[in-house]
Design a protein around this motif. Sequence first.
Motif, mmCIF file in Angstrom:
data_model
loop_
_atom_site.group_PDB
_atom_site.id
_atom_site.type_symbol
_atom_site.label_atom_id
_atom_site.label_comp_id
_atom_site.label_asym_id
_atom_site.label_seq_id
_atom_site.Cartn_x
_atom_site.Cartn_y
_atom_site.Cartn_z
ATOM 1 N N SER A 127 0.840 -1.194 0.000
ATOM 2 C CA SER A 127 0.000 0.000 0.000
ATOM 3 C C SER A 127 0.877 1.247 0.000
ATOM 4 N N PRO A 128 0.644 2.174 -0.940
ATOM 5 C CA PRO A 128 1.409 3.419 -0.912
ATOM 6 C C PRO A 128 1.070 4.275 0.293
ATOM 7 N N PHE A 129 -0.131 4.081 0.874
ATOM 8 C CA PHE A 129 -0.505 4.878 2.035
ATOM 9 C C PHE A 129 0.428 4.591 3.217
ATOM 10 N N TRP A 130 0.750 3.313 3.425
ATOM 11 C CA TRP A 130 1.647 2.992 4.542
ATOM 12 C C TRP A 130 3.064 3.504 4.268
ATOM 13 N N GLU A 131 3.521 3.423 3.036
ATOM 14 C CA GLU A 131 4.852 3.944 2.707
ATOM 15 C C GLU A 131 4.914 5.441 2.982
ATOM 16 N N GLU A 132 3.879 6.161 2.590
ATOM 17 C CA GLU A 132 3.860 7.609 2.847
ATOM 18 C C GLU A 132 3.767 7.902 4.333
ATOM 19 N N PHE A 133 2.945 7.144 5.052
ATOM 20 C CA PHE A 133 2.783 7.367 6.488
ATOM 21 C C PHE A 133 4.076 7.078 7.236
ATOM 22 N N SER A 134 4.742 5.977 6.899
ATOM 23 C CA SER A 134 5.980 5.615 7.597
ATOM 24 C C SER A 134 7.112 6.592 7.310
ATOM 25 N N GLN A 135 7.077 7.265 6.149
ATOM 26 C CA GLN A 135 8.112 8.240 5.798
ATOM 27 C C GLN A 135 7.750 9.667 6.185
ATOM 28 N N GLY A 136 6.603 9.830 6.836
ATOM 29 C CA GLY A 136 6.189 11.161 7.272
ATOM 30 C C GLY A 136 5.683 12.050 6.166
ATOM 31 N N GLN A 137 5.267 11.490 5.037
ATOM 32 C CA GLN A 137 4.757 12.279 3.923
ATOM 33 C C GLN A 137 3.230 12.345 3.988
ATOM 34 N N PRO A 138 2.637 13.393 3.434
ATOM 35 C CA PRO A 138 1.162 13.446 3.382
ATOM 36 C C PRO A 138 0.617 12.293 2.561
ATOM 37 N N LEU A 139 -0.480 11.729 3.023
ATOM 38 C CA LEU A 139 -1.066 10.606 2.304
ATOM 39 C C LEU A 139 -1.548 11.051 0.925
ATOM 40 N N GLY A 140 -1.232 10.246 -0.065
ATOM 41 C CA GLY A 140 -1.613 10.543 -1.436
ATOM 42 C C GLY A 140 -0.597 11.365 -2.201
ATOM 43 N N SER A 141 0.478 11.839 -1.533
ATOM 44 C CA SER A 141 1.439 12.700 -2.229
ATOM 45 C C SER A 141 2.215 11.936 -3.296
ATOM 46 N N SER A 142 2.546 10.682 -3.030
ATOM 47 C CA SER A 142 3.302 9.910 -4.021
ATOM 48 C C SER A 142 2.440 9.442 -5.176
ATOM 49 N N GLN A 143 1.125 9.541 -5.050
ATOM 50 C CA GLN A 143 0.224 9.075 -6.092
ATOM 51 C C GLN A 143 -0.208 10.190 -7.038
ATOM 52 N N GLN A 144 0.230 11.419 -6.760
ATOM 53 C CA GLN A 144 -0.133 12.540 -7.612
ATOM 54 C C GLN A 144 0.846 12.643 -8.779
ATOM 55 N N VAL A 145 0.317 12.910 -9.940
ATOM 56 C CA VAL A 145 1.109 13.038 -11.158
ATOM 57 C C VAL A 145 0.930 14.447 -11.708
ATOM 58 N N GLN A 146 2.038 15.127 -11.940
ATOM 59 C CA GLN A 146 1.972 16.481 -12.504
ATOM 60 C C GLN A 146 2.006 16.379 -14.021
ATOM 61 N N ARG A 147 0.945 16.850 -14.653
ATOM 62 C CA ARG A 147 0.856 16.798 -16.109
ATOM 63 C C ARG A 147 1.596 17.985 -16.721
ATOM 64 N N ASP A 148 1.722 17.942 -18.052
ATOM 65 C CA ASP A 148 2.427 19.018 -18.750
ATOM 66 C C ASP A 148 1.709 20.348 -18.620
#
Length: 376
Positions: free
Chosen positions: A195-216
């Motif tokens: 789960s990316p949520f646990w990876e973000e939580f364990s690293q102190g990052q906001p939940l969902g931050s690693s799942q956001q994609v910045q488009r052109d």
Amino acid sequence: MTSDARLKKLPFTDLMTPTPPQFGPAAVYFPHLVPVTGGVAAAILVHHWHSHTTPDAWFAPEFDAIQRVTGLNHDDYQQACRQLKQRGILAERLRPDQQRELQLNLTPILTALTTLGDLTPVAIAPPAADPFFTPPPRPAPPVAPQYQFSGPWQSQQELAAFQKAVFDYFVARGDRNPERSQFWVIDGITKGMWSPFWEEFSQGQPLGSSQQVQRDWEIQPGVAYPAFEEERVQYYCHKGEPIEAAVARARADLRNPTLAQDLWDGFLRKCDRLAREALQAQQRGVATPYLPPAFSDRPAITKTEVMAKLNQLQTPTALPNASTPEPVPAQAPRLDLLQKAYNTKLGRNLIKRQINQHPEWGYAIVEDQIVDLYPF
């Protein structure tokens, strides 16, 4: 004389003659095992495996050989295996190479034979199923009292904090049932799913931050370039949409990656054309080439500014009296600023109303142009 008539006149000893060799080898089974094993096919399998294997030994079944010897088809074979497993007569396991192995356990059969004594099909046959009533559901397996969610968290306090973070994330997203979504995330982790949520939580990052994609076409994930968004807003405004509906539809379009990519490609081509025309205009001596209104900087409208303006409109004005000085007439606004505001769809009616309310400005509207009645 027909064959049936001849068959009736044959003595009983003639009927017991050996079968013709064209029929192939004969196979036998124990009929008294049918009620214990669950069926004829199961009894045939028990006799076959007991005759070809050693007691308590694990063996790999070969269906082709079983079918050749017993004549059972695949469906009968599968049904017989299920009946034997349900009665504890057949055990199954997987080898490291994923090969299936079976073991025959005769203890349940011997126990049933000892208990029943006189083995007759009528005495030990299971009751017939009622075609009008379905059998009751099987009871749920018992759950150990020490069962609890187990996962990568080190304590119950860390699990509680993770649950709260996941719940708040789904609440902020506007999920209709954040508690259910939270459960599925944590339940999947306990079953070994990444789960990316646990990876973000364990690293102190906001939940969902690693799942956001910045488009052109975005300056940050989920935020489009202001000129690109304003261009889409103006498109819907020109079609007659109210400004609030135009903004909502434009942002919905830009949240669709496929549609937004197509719009972005067209927007880049338009920008390239405008840039070339502006460069050509500069070469001809134009100091400020024309650009569409979407390319002009506009400050973001905030709730605080809107509420402040509304409060000013709702503040009652004081009644004039003898001691109150006469208000100083406001200076007329610049003509070019009024003309620029008048050219917009929203400002047209407002500017027309203000010019009518302030004749002291000396302005009038002639053929959609604001002119100064007293230029000198």
